[in-house]
Design an enzyme around this catalytic site. Structure first.
Site, PDB file in Angstrom:
ATOM      1  N   ASP A  12      -2.225   3.757  -9.018  1.00  0.00           N
ATOM      2  CA  ASP A  12      -1.909   4.642  -7.882  1.00  0.00           C
ATOM      3  C   ASP A  12      -2.289   6.099  -8.174  1.00  0.00           C
ATOM      4  O   ASP A  12      -2.567   6.868  -7.246  1.00  0.00           O
ATOM      5  CB  ASP A  12      -0.415   4.587  -7.543  1.00  0.00           C
ATOM      6  CG  ASP A  12      -0.084   3.362  -6.704  1.00  0.00           C
ATOM      7  OD1 ASP A  12      -0.989   2.843  -6.024  1.00  0.00           O
ATOM      8  OD2 ASP A  12       1.074   2.906  -6.730  1.00  0.00           O
TER       9      ASP A  12
ATOM     10  N   GLU B  90       6.805   8.720  -5.237  1.00  0.00           N
ATOM     11  CA  GLU B  90       6.670   7.307  -4.856  1.00  0.00           C
ATOM     12  C   GLU B  90       7.484   6.482  -5.843  1.00  0.00           C
ATOM     13  O   GLU B  90       7.319   6.596  -7.050  1.00  0.00           O
ATOM     14  CB  GLU B  90       5.195   6.891  -4.914  1.00  0.00           C
ATOM     15  CG  GLU B  90       4.999   5.409  -4.589  1.00  0.00           C
ATOM     16  CD  GLU B  90       3.605   4.879  -4.957  1.00  0.00           C
ATOM     17  OE1 GLU B  90       2.698   5.687  -5.251  1.00  0.00           O
ATOM     18  OE2 GLU B  90       3.450   3.644  -4.978  1.00  0.00           O
TER      19      GLU B  90
ATOM     20  N   GLY C 293       0.805  -1.223   0.000  1.00  0.00           N
ATOM     21  CA  GLY C 293       0.000   0.000   0.000  1.00  0.00           C
ATOM     22  C   GLY C 293       0.832   1.264   0.000  1.00  0.00           C
ATOM     23  O   GLY C 293       0.510   2.236   0.691  1.00  0.00           O
ATOM     24  N   LYS C 294       1.890   1.245  -0.821  1.00  0.00           N
ATOM     25  CA  LYS C 294       2.752   2.429  -0.914  1.00  0.00           C
ATOM     26  C   LYS C 294       1.988   3.631  -1.452  1.00  0.00           C
ATOM     27  O   LYS C 294       2.160   4.749  -0.986  1.00  0.00           O
ATOM     28  CB  LYS C 294       3.896   2.114  -1.882  1.00  0.00           C
ATOM     29  CG  LYS C 294       5.238   2.260  -1.275  1.00  0.00           C
ATOM     30  CD  LYS C 294       6.361   2.077  -2.253  1.00  0.00           C
ATOM     31  CE  LYS C 294       6.309   1.122  -3.288  1.00  0.00           C
ATOM     32  NZ  LYS C 294       5.849   0.447  -4.223  1.00  0.00           N
TER      33      LYS C 294
ATOM     34  N   GLU D 283     -16.084   7.028 -13.458  1.00  0.00           N
ATOM     35  CA  GLU D 283     -15.429   6.569 -12.218  1.00  0.00           C
ATOM     36  C   GLU D 283     -14.029   7.160 -12.078  1.00  0.00           C
ATOM     37  O   GLU D 283     -13.510   7.289 -10.964  1.00  0.00           O
ATOM     38  CB  GLU D 283     -15.362   5.034 -12.177  1.00  0.00           C
ATOM     39  CG  GLU D 283     -14.446   4.355 -13.189  1.00  0.00           C
ATOM     40  CD  GLU D 283     -15.088   4.104 -14.545  1.00  0.00           C
ATOM     41  OE1 GLU D 283     -16.108   4.758 -14.863  1.00  0.00           O
ATOM     42  OE2 GLU D 283     -14.563   3.266 -15.305  1.00  0.00           O
TER      43      GLU D 283
ATOM     44  N   HIS E 126     -15.721   7.116 -18.823  1.00  0.00           N
ATOM     45  CA  HIS E 126     -15.473   6.400 -17.567  1.00  0.00           C
ATOM     46  C   HIS E 126     -15.594   7.398 -16.415  1.00  0.00           C
ATOM     47  O   HIS E 126     -14.580   7.879 -15.902  1.00  0.00           O
ATOM     48  CB  HIS E 126     -14.057   5.806 -17.571  1.00  0.00           C
ATOM     49  CG  HIS E 126     -13.911   4.636 -18.475  1.00  0.00           C
ATOM     50  ND1 HIS E 126     -14.300   3.366 -18.097  1.00  0.00           N
ATOM     51  CD2 HIS E 126     -13.428   4.528 -19.726  1.00  0.00           C
ATOM     52  CE1 HIS E 126     -14.051   2.524 -19.094  1.00  0.00           C
ATOM     53  NE2 HIS E 126     -13.534   3.199 -20.096  1.00  0.00           N
TER      54      HIS E 126
ATOM     55  N   CYS F 204     -18.726   2.738 -20.611  1.00  0.00           N
ATOM     56  CA  CYS F 204     -17.991   2.518 -21.860  1.00  0.00           C
ATOM     57  C   CYS F 204     -18.485   1.245 -22.549  1.00  0.00           C
ATOM     58  O   CYS F 204     -19.511   1.261 -23.212  1.00  0.00           O
ATOM     59  CB  CYS F 204     -16.486   2.478 -21.566  1.00  0.00           C
ATOM     60  SG  CYS F 204     -15.485   2.745 -23.038  1.00  0.00           S
TER      61      CYS F 204
ATOM     62  N   LYS G 145      12.978  -1.427  18.813  1.00  0.00           N
ATOM     63  CA  LYS G 145      14.024  -2.189  18.125  1.00  0.00           C
ATOM     64  C   LYS G 145      14.309  -1.585  16.751  1.00  0.00           C
ATOM     65  O   LYS G 145      15.461  -1.364  16.379  1.00  0.00           O
ATOM     66  CB  LYS G 145      13.539  -3.631  17.934  1.00  0.00           C
ATOM     67  CG  LYS G 145      14.309  -4.627  18.761  1.00  0.00           C
ATOM     68  CD  LYS G 145      13.951  -6.001  18.284  1.00  0.00           C
ATOM     69  CE  LYS G 145      14.420  -7.011  19.304  1.00  0.00           C
ATOM     70  NZ  LYS G 145      13.775  -8.301  19.123  1.00  0.00           N
TER      71      LYS G 145
ATOM     72  N   LYS H  80      13.535  -8.182  12.141  1.00  0.00           N
ATOM     73  CA  LYS H  80      14.773  -8.442  11.397  1.00  0.00           C
ATOM     74  C   LYS H  80      14.646  -8.145   9.897  1.00  0.00           C
ATOM     75  O   LYS H  80      15.528  -7.504   9.316  1.00  0.00           O
ATOM     76  CB  LYS H  80      15.200  -9.890  11.667  1.00  0.00           C
ATOM     77  CG  LYS H  80      16.688 -10.275  11.625  1.00  0.00           C
ATOM     78  CD  LYS H  80      17.693  -9.309  12.099  1.00  0.00           C
ATOM     79  CE  LYS H  80      18.371  -9.493  13.420  1.00  0.00           C
ATOM     80  NZ  LYS H  80      18.672 -10.761  13.967  1.00  0.00           N
ATOM     81  N   PRO H  81      13.546  -8.608   9.240  1.00  0.00           N
ATOM     82  CA  PRO H  81      13.443  -8.284   7.809  1.00  0.00           C
ATOM     83  C   PRO H  81      13.534  -6.780   7.559  1.00  0.00           C
ATOM     84  O   PRO H  81      14.193  -6.333   6.614  1.00  0.00           O
ATOM     85  CB  PRO H  81      12.069  -8.832   7.405  1.00  0.00           C
ATOM     86  CG  PRO H  81      11.732  -9.857   8.448  1.00  0.00           C
ATOM     87  CD  PRO H  81      12.411  -9.423   9.715  1.00  0.00           C
TER      88      PRO H  81
ATOM     89  N   ILE I 120      -1.192   4.244  -1.228  1.00  0.00           N
ATOM     90  CA  ILE I 120      -2.137   4.771  -0.226  1.00  0.00           C
ATOM     91  C   ILE I 120      -1.372   5.538   0.852  1.00  0.00           C
ATOM     92  O   ILE I 120      -1.815   6.592   1.313  1.00  0.00           O
ATOM     93  CB  ILE I 120      -2.971   3.614   0.377  1.00  0.00           C
ATOM     94  CG1 ILE I 120      -3.840   3.008  -0.725  1.00  0.00           C
ATOM     95  CG2 ILE I 120      -3.824   4.095   1.539  1.00  0.00           C
ATOM     96  CD1 ILE I 120      -4.488   1.702  -0.375  1.00  0.00           C
TER      97      ILE I 120
HETATM   98  N1  GLN Z   1     -13.668  -2.116 -26.158  1.00  0.00           N
HETATM   99  C1  GLN Z   1     -14.483  -0.958 -26.221  1.00  0.00           C
HETATM  100  C2  GLN Z   1     -13.887   0.123 -27.106  1.00  0.00           C
HETATM  101  O1  GLN Z   1     -12.727   0.121 -27.406  1.00  0.00           O
HETATM  102  C3  GLN Z   1     -14.759  -0.401 -24.842  1.00  0.00           C
HETATM  103  C4  GLN Z   1     -13.534   0.117 -24.166  1.00  0.00           C
HETATM  104  C5  GLN Z   1     -13.736   0.365 -22.707  1.00  0.00           C
HETATM  105  O2  GLN Z   1     -14.666  -0.134 -22.104  1.00  0.00           O
HETATM  106  N2  GLN Z   1     -12.846   1.111 -22.115  1.00  0.00           N
HETATM  107  O3  GLN Z   1     -14.567   1.029 -27.508  1.00  0.00           O
END
Ligand code: GLN
Length: 535
Positions: A75, A145, A20-21, A510, A508, A383, A224, A190-191, A23
């Site tokens: 990351d 990092e 988790g470097k 997200e 996307h 997507c 230690k 020790k490690p 994070i």
């Molecule tokens: N394979 C699809 C495309 O290239 C969807 C790509 C994705 O979901 N990022 O359009």
């Protein structure tokens, strides 16, 4: 409050990867940011790939995409989610980029008369990169990092560069380590001592040692490590397993890390302001409601492949004080006739079909989308998930039997999803998709518009295919809502079902979700799931 002179922090991994470097680096950055300092995070990955674009998420985890289209390590998602900032290609240094720069420069005559060497040419290139990025991003503190672990051959020259940097600038080194216990209460240091020696043999002296372990770090183990590794005991910190990764900044803060770091950096900063962050963490830890969301996908075995989707659900959940339990659904069983979509989705309050490539499991995904549409289960397509929702609609609502994406069946009679025109001539695989942030215009009165609350939005992309405009009219006539397009109207960006909550986006979202700023479509989706559950 800003610093007069820029400072540097380098986070090194020791003993093993996966501790988790990222994070830790993000949490340290968050702590300093919460004191009013401007932080620029940089990650070095030693591989010779120029970027992550051609890597398999099954092996390496998600490919994260930045606004400028850089395809990078996951990351970077952690940094952006913690710091609520947008990073650029400058924040990502790879072995591939470094060598490419050096060789390009050599070919242009940049080193005429000289032999080009790791020291000083490559190390200078690294130091310049780090300094320049700090300068361009106007950072008080640059946090670097170093990917992998100390001792990896491919990190050697980079560590040499940061060693040199430490004699030219103020650099604080943090070693992340693992302190195993063989039996309860018997922590083995020790490690860590050996790993620390290895680092010291490179001329680097860690100022902090942060310890992961299965048990809380005991006083004895701390003392230690302190004694054998030449760090004061208070600079040996515990990084325990946590319910939520977003809790780490406050866990480190409780151990006094920010004050210790600031004094090690020789810097003063303002008062801590983590109030809002802590309130959000509190909401994650004590949710008032709960929902179950199915995520389908080829990489369900490696959840790192969908980490941004998972985190976006955490953020959206926190906004609604809800815990989102993710159920990973492998859809190939549907194709083999071993399971039905109804069985696989039973008990779920919503379903997400995330991004993907290739054809494995697609018929199963399409069956899940059909089930969601018909049973009015909230649906979010990301997507590939948007493309599959279009295929499902074309087949089952428009009567286009066998409709498909040409990525899956190039000979389909109804290619409702097809190559973006500019993709046709492209042969090279690296960084050639439609990448990065693209603007989209939303149609008023749609669910997408309601979710974003504005007409002009921008989300990140990574795709080669799109909704085929030849079928646009037919799809719309049959009721499919096109709620977002590129500003010129050419590319369909968002589609939605006329009834229930079903949205597919070519982007996307997200990738831009942050704990402090959840992605609007995820927030709307979670809200729809909560409403559906309430009935
Ligand atoms: N394979 C699809 C495309 O290239 C969807 C790509 C994705 O979901 N990022 O359009």
């Amino acid at each position: 409050m800003r610093l007069k002179a820029r400072k540097y922090i380098v986070v090194l991994g020791s003993l093993m990867s996966g501790l988790g470097k990222g994070i830790l680096a993000a949490s340290v950055a968050k702590l300093l940011q919460s004191r009013g300092l401007k932080i620029s995070p940089i990650k070095f990955d030693g591989y010779l790939n120029v970027d992550c674009g051609t890597m398999n998420p099954f092996r390496h985890g998600e490919v994260f995409v930045l606004d400028d289209g850089t395809e990078c390590d996951m990351d970077f998602g952690t940094y952006e989610r913690f710091l609520n900032v947008d990073l650029s290609s400058k924040n990502s240094i790879t072995g591939g980029k470094l060598f490419r720069n050096i060789i390009d420069k050599e070919r242009k005559g940049g080193f005429l008369g000289r032999d080009v060497q790791i020291v000083p040419h490559l190390t200078d290139e690294i130091k310049n990169w780090i300094r320049k990025t700090g300068e361009e991003q106007d950072a008080d503190v640059v946090i670097v990092e170093v990917g992998g672990t100390v001792g990896d051959l491919e990190n050697g020259y980079f560590l040499e560069a940061v060693r040199q940097l430490a004699s030219e600038e103020k650099v604080v080194f943090i070693q992340l380590t693992f302190v195993p216990s063989l039996s309860e209460g018997e922590l083995k240091t020790k490690p860590t001592q050996h790993a620390n020696r290895l680092i010291q043999s490179m001329g680097i002296h860690p100022d902090f040692i942060v310890c992961r372990g299965n048990e809380p770090l005991s006083r004895e183990a701390r003392d230690k490590i302190s004694m054998f590794c030449n760090v004061p005991p208070q600079n040996v910190l515990d990084d325990p397993a946590l319910e939520s990764i977003y809790e780490l900044p406050q866990v480190l803060e409780k151990q006094g890390m920010t004050g210790l770091l600031l004094s090690a950096l020789g810097a003063e900063a303002g008062e801590e302001d983590l109030k809002d962050w802590k309130a959000l963490v509190e909401r994650i830890k004590n949710p008032k409601k709960e929902i179950a969301v199915a995520i389908t996908g080829k990489y369900t075995a490696v959840k790192d492949a969908y980490v941004s989707v998972k985190e976006a659900l955490v953020h959206a959940g926190a906004q609604h004080s809800a815990k989102v339990n993710v159920r990973w659904v492998e859809t190939s069983g549907i194709e083999d006739g071993q399971a039905s979509a109804k069985e696989l989705l039973s008990g779920c309050d919503g379903i997400i079909v995330p991004g993907g490539f290739g054809s494995r499991g697609t018929e199963g995904k399409i069956a899940c989308i059909k089930y969601a549409r018909e049973s009015k289960m909230p649906y979010l397509g990301l997507c590939y998930g948007m493309q599959m929702a279009v295929v499902e609609w074309a087949r089952n609502v428009c009567g286009m039997d066998g409709a498909n994406s040409t990525e899956i069946n190039p000979d389909t009679k109804y290619p409702v999803i097809d190559f973006l025109p500019e993709q046709r001539g492209i042969k090279e695989k690296g960084a050639t998709m439609r990448l990065g942030a693209w603007e989209c215009r939303l149609k008023k009165g749609t669910k997408a518009y309601e979710a974003y609350g504005t007409e002009k939005i921008s989300e990140r992309h990574r795709h080669r295919y799109e909704l085929n405009n030849a079928y646009r009219q037919k799809l719309e006539e049959s009721g499919l809502v096109i709620s977002g397009t590129s500003p010129d109207g050419e590319i369909v960006e968002i589609i939605e079902w006329p009834d229930g909550f079903g949205i597919g986006t070519q982007a996307h979202p997200e990738l831009k979700s942050r704990l402090e700023r959840p992605a609007p479509l995820f927030a709307a989706f979670v809200k729809a799931c909560l409403e559906k559950k309430k009935g």
